[in-house]
Motif scaffolding. Structure first.
Motif, short mmCIF file in Angstrom:
data_model
loop_
_atom_site.label_atom_id
_atom_site.label_comp_id
_atom_site.label_asym_id
_atom_site.label_seq_id
_atom_site.Cartn_x
_atom_site.Cartn_y
_atom_site.Cartn_z
N GLN A 258 0.83 -1.20 0.00
CA GLN A 258 0.00 0.00 0.00
C GLN A 258 0.87 1.25 0.00
N PRO A 259 0.41 2.34 -0.61
CA PRO A 259 1.20 3.59 -0.66
C PRO A 259 1.58 4.07 0.73
N ALA A 281 -10.26 -3.96 -4.12
CA ALA A 281 -10.16 -2.50 -3.98
C ALA A 281 -8.77 -2.08 -3.48
N TYR A 282 -8.25 -2.82 -2.53
CA TYR A 282 -6.92 -2.48 -2.02
C TYR A 282 -5.83 -2.84 -3.03
N THR A 283 -6.08 -3.82 -3.86
CA THR A 283 -5.12 -4.15 -4.92
C THR A 283 -5.00 -2.99 -5.91
N LYS A 284 -6.12 -2.35 -6.20
CA LYS A 284 -6.12 -1.22 -7.15
C LYS A 284 -5.38 0.00 -6.61
N ARG A 285 -5.26 0.10 -5.29
CA ARG A 285 -4.58 1.26 -4.70
C ARG A 285 -3.06 1.16 -4.79
N ARG A 287 0.57 1.25 -6.23
CA ARG A 287 1.17 2.05 -7.30
C ARG A 287 2.38 1.30 -7.86
#
Length: 600
Positions: A258-259, A281-285, A287
Motif C-alpha cells: 500500500q502507498p 479494492a486495495y489491490t487497485k490502490r 502504485r
C-alpha cells in the motif's frame, strides 16, 4: 574474556612509546659523557638537553594519565574486570565421578545407601563443590532444563533472570501458566534495579494491564507470511496448507504494498480474507511505479485474482473464495475479539522484539494454557516466529547486542513447533541464547522423535532434575556416556599345623605355618549415570550434562525478598510508541457490514 577500554589500550601504547624515548635520551647522554677527551662544556650541554627532553616526556605522560572529562559532573573511572558480568551462575557442582566415589565409600561402609545417606553426603561434600559458571559464549549454545513440577526449575530461572537484570541486560520470557508470582517477582526485581521503563508485559488475562504487541507489525513479506503460516502449522492436509499459503501471500502482498507502507494488524488481514471486493479494492490502490517490487507484486496479484474469475459466467467466483478462506478466517478470528484484540490489533505497539533485544529490555509474555490451550499454542508460535524474524534481521545487520539476551521458553511443549529448530541454529549469531524448560522428552516426541534429536542436539548443556518418566532418564543416561570402572578384590588365607609323636620315634613335636594372598582386578564399562540416580534428587538437586563433563549440581533456590506483585497491582511504564499510519481495512469492512445489516 576480560573487557577492556579501547582508549585505555591507546593510553598504554603511548605510555610505552614515551618510556622508550625517555630511556633513549638518558642513554644518549650517558654514552656521550663517557667518550674520552669530551670537553666538559659539551658534557654539560648534553646533560641539560637530556634533562629538558625528559621533562617534556614526563609532562606528556601526565597528560595521558589525566582522566577524560566528558561532562563537568562526570569523570571517567577505571574499568573493572568484567569476567563475572560475562558469565551466568548455575549453582555449585562436583564432577559426577567424584560424587559416585563418595557414594560408593558410604556403600562400602554400610552395605547400602539410603536417601538420607545421599542427603548427608551432599551436605558433607557441599564445601568442596565448585561454582559452575557458563560464559556468554557457552550460553549461546543453548540450555535445556528438564524438570518435574516442584523440583526447583522456577527458582533457577529466577536466578538467571535476576543476574541478567543486575547486569543491565535484557531477556525474553514466554511462559504458559500466567503465573503472577513468577512475573511479579521479575517486576519487583526490575523496580529494585530502577529499570521499570525497560519492563514490558504482555498478558492476555489482564489486558488492561498489558503492553500492546502486533506480531505482523515488522518484517518483510516473507517474514510476515512465515509468521501467519503458524495458524496452519498443525494441518495434515497438504491441499489446505497450500491454499492457506497462497491466499495469505496475496493478502500480505496487498497490505505490504500500500502507498506509504502503512501498518496493518490481524483484523485487517481478516477483512481482506472475508471480503473479496475489499481485496480487489486495495489491490487497485497499489502504485506499480513506486518500485520494482511494487510492479512485480502487482503482476503476481493479477495472476492470483485470475484464479477466481469464472469464464463461463463472466464474473468473480465469490462463493469459492469464501469456501476456501473460511478455515483461515476461523483461526484468525480468535484475535479479533475478547482479550486478544485489544493487545494485538494496534498500529503503534509497545513491544517490538528486535528493538527489545537491541535495547536490553525485559519482555514477559504470560499466557494461561489452562484457560485457552489452543490460543496459547497459536499465539506462542506466532510470537516465536516473530522472534525468529527479529533474530534474522539482527544477524543480517550485524547489530547484535553487547550483552547476551536470552530467550526463555517455560513449559515449552505448550507452543513448540518443528520450524523453531532453525531459531536454535541461528540465534547464537544474534547473541540470543535459548533456554527451554519442560517436564520430559516425551512431550517433545508429540511432534516427532527427530524433533527431539534436533532440539536437544542444539543444546550444549542439559540440566536434569527429578524427572520421573523413563524416556527422559534413558536419554540422560545415553547423553552422559559411559566410563571404565576398575574393581579390585583381595583374598588372604593362613594355615597352621601341629603334629606330635611318641618317645620311641625320637620326635617330640612338629609345627607347620602357611600364608597365602590373592589380588584380582576387573575392569568393566558402565554408564556414568544410572536411572536410579534420579530418585535420590531432592528439590534444588540436579545432574548437569554438558560439553565439559557430567556434574552433580546444587542449584540456587532463590528465596528473594521481593514482593510478588499481582498483575492487577503492577504499575507499568507506558511511553508513546513511534507507530505508523494504519490501513484501517477492518473499519471499512465493519462499515460495509453495518450498511448491509441495516438494509435487511
Amino acid at each position: 574474556m576480560t573487557i577492556r577500554s579501547a582508549r585505555k589500550d591507546l593510553q598504554e601504547q603511548k605510555r610505552e612509546k614515551l618510556d622508550r624515548q625517555r630511556k633513549m635520551t638518558l642513554s644518549g647522554a650517558l654514552l656521550g659523557s663517557a667518550i674520552p677527551f669530551m670537553p666538559a662544556p659539551m658534557v654539560i650541554a648534553m646533560g641539560l638537553a637530556a634533562a629538558y627532553i625528559t621533562l617534556g616526556i614526563n609532562t606528556q605522560a601526565k597528560e595521558i594519565d589525566k582522566p577524560l572529562v566528558w561532562d563537568s559532573q562526570f569523570e571517567e573511572a577505571e574499568l573493572t574486570d568484567c569476567d563475572l558480568r560475562r558469565s551466568t551462575y548455575f549453582g555449585q557442582v562436583m564432577p559426577y565421578q567424584e560424587w559416585k566415589d563418595n557414594i560408593e565409600e558410604v556403600r562400602n561402609q554400610k552395605g547400602r545407601v539410603t536417601a538420607d545417606d545421599v542427603r548427608k553426603t551432599l551436605n558433607d561434600v557441599y564445601p568442596q563443590m565448585m561454582p559452575f559458571m557458563l560464559t556468554d559464549d557457552q550460553m549461546t549454545r543453548h540450555v535445556a532444563l528438564l524438570a518435574a513440577t516442584g523440583t526447583g526449575k522456577t527458582e533457577l530461572l529466577l536466578s538467571i533472570i535476576q543476574q541478567q537484570i543486575r547486569k543491565g541486560a535484557g531477556l525474553i520470557l514466554v511462559e504458559a501458566k500466567s503465573d503472577s508470582d513468577f512475573a511479579g517477582s521479575i517486576y519487583a526485581m526490575m523496580k529494585e534495579a530502577n529499570r521499570l521503563d525497560q519492563f514490558k508485559l504482555i498478558n492476555f488475562e489482564y489486558p488492561e494491564q498489558s503492553h500492546t504487541y502486533n506480531p505482523v507489525y515488522s518484517g518483510g513479506v516473507r517474514a510476515t507470511l512465515s509468521t501467519l503460516m503458524k495458524i496452519q502449522a498443525n494441518s495434515s492436509e497438504e491441499f489446505w496448507t497450500d491454499i492457506a499459503r497462497y491466499t495469505l501471500t496475496a493478502a500480505t502482498l496487498v497490505l505490504k504494498l500500500q502507498p506509504g507502507s502503512p501498518a496493518f494488524n490481524i483484523k485487517d488481514m481478516i477483512a481482506l480474507l472475508s471480503d473479496f471486493d475489499l481485496l480487489r479494492a486495495y489491490t487497485k490502490r497499489i502504485r506499480p511505479e513506486e518500485s520494482k517490487y511494487h510492479r512485480e507484486g502487482m503482476d503476481w496479484l493479477y495472476s492470483y485474482l485470475r484464479n477466481w474469475w469464472k469464464n463461463d459466467e463472466e464474473g468473480w467466483n465469490y462463493n469459492q473464495y469464501k469456501t476456501l478462506t473460511q478455515g483461515l478466517i476461523s483461526k484468525l478470528s480468535s484475535f479479533a475479539h475478547s482479550e486478544y484484540s485489544s493487545i494485538v490489533n494496534t498500529y503503534a505497539p509497545d513491544v517490538d522484539l528486535k528493538e527489545s533485544i537491541l535495547n536490553n529490555e525485559v519482555v514477559v509474555l504470560s499466557m494461561s494454557s489452562l484457560a485457552d490451550k489452543d490460543g496459547v499454542e497459536l499465539f506462542g508460535k506466532l510470537f516465536i516466529s516473530d522472534l525468529a524474524r527479529a533474530v534474522g534481521e539482527i544477524q543480517l545487520e550485524k547489530s547484535k547486542p553487547l550483552a547476551m539476551n536470552p530467550a526463555i521458553f517455560d513449559e515449552y511443549p505448550s507452543f513448540m513447533d518443528e520450524s523453531q529448530v532453525q531459531l536454535f541454529q541461528l540465534a547464537r549469531s544474534a547473541n540470543v541464547p535459548i533456554i527451554i524448560a519442560f517436564q520430559g522428552v516425551g512431550f517433545l516426541e508429540n511432534i516427532s522423535p527427530a524433533f527431539v534429536e534436533m532440539v536437544l542436539g542444539n543444546c550444549w548443556h542439559h540440566l536434569y532434575c527429578d524427572v520421573r518418566d523413563s524416556k527422559t532418564r534413558e536419554f540422560a543416561v545415553k547423553l552422559a556416556g559411559s566410563v571404565i570402572t576398575k574393581m579390585e578384590s583381595t583374598a588372604e588365607g593362613s594355615s597352621t599345623g601341629n603334629s606330635h609323636a611318641s618317645d620311641e620315634a625320637g620326635l617330640v613335636a612338629n609345627q607347620n605355618d602357611g600364608e597365602s594372598a590373592t589380588v584380582s582386578t576387573k575392569s568393566q564399562r558402565e554408564e556414568m549415570i544410572q536411572p536410579e540416580d534420579f530418585s535420590t534428587l531432592d528439590q534444588g538437586d540436579g545432574i548437569l550434562v554438558g560439553k565439559s563433563g557430567t556434574y552433580r549440581i546444587r542449584m540456587p533456590l532463590v528465596r528473594n525478598k521481593f514482593p510478588n506483585v499481582q498483575f492487577g497491582d503492577m504499575q507499568l511504564v507506558r511511553r508513546r510508541p513511534k507507530g505508523r499510519s494504519g490501513i484501517y481495512a477492518w473499519d471499512e469492512f465493519t462499515k460495509k457490514n453495518k450498511q448491509l445489516f441495516e438494509r435487511t
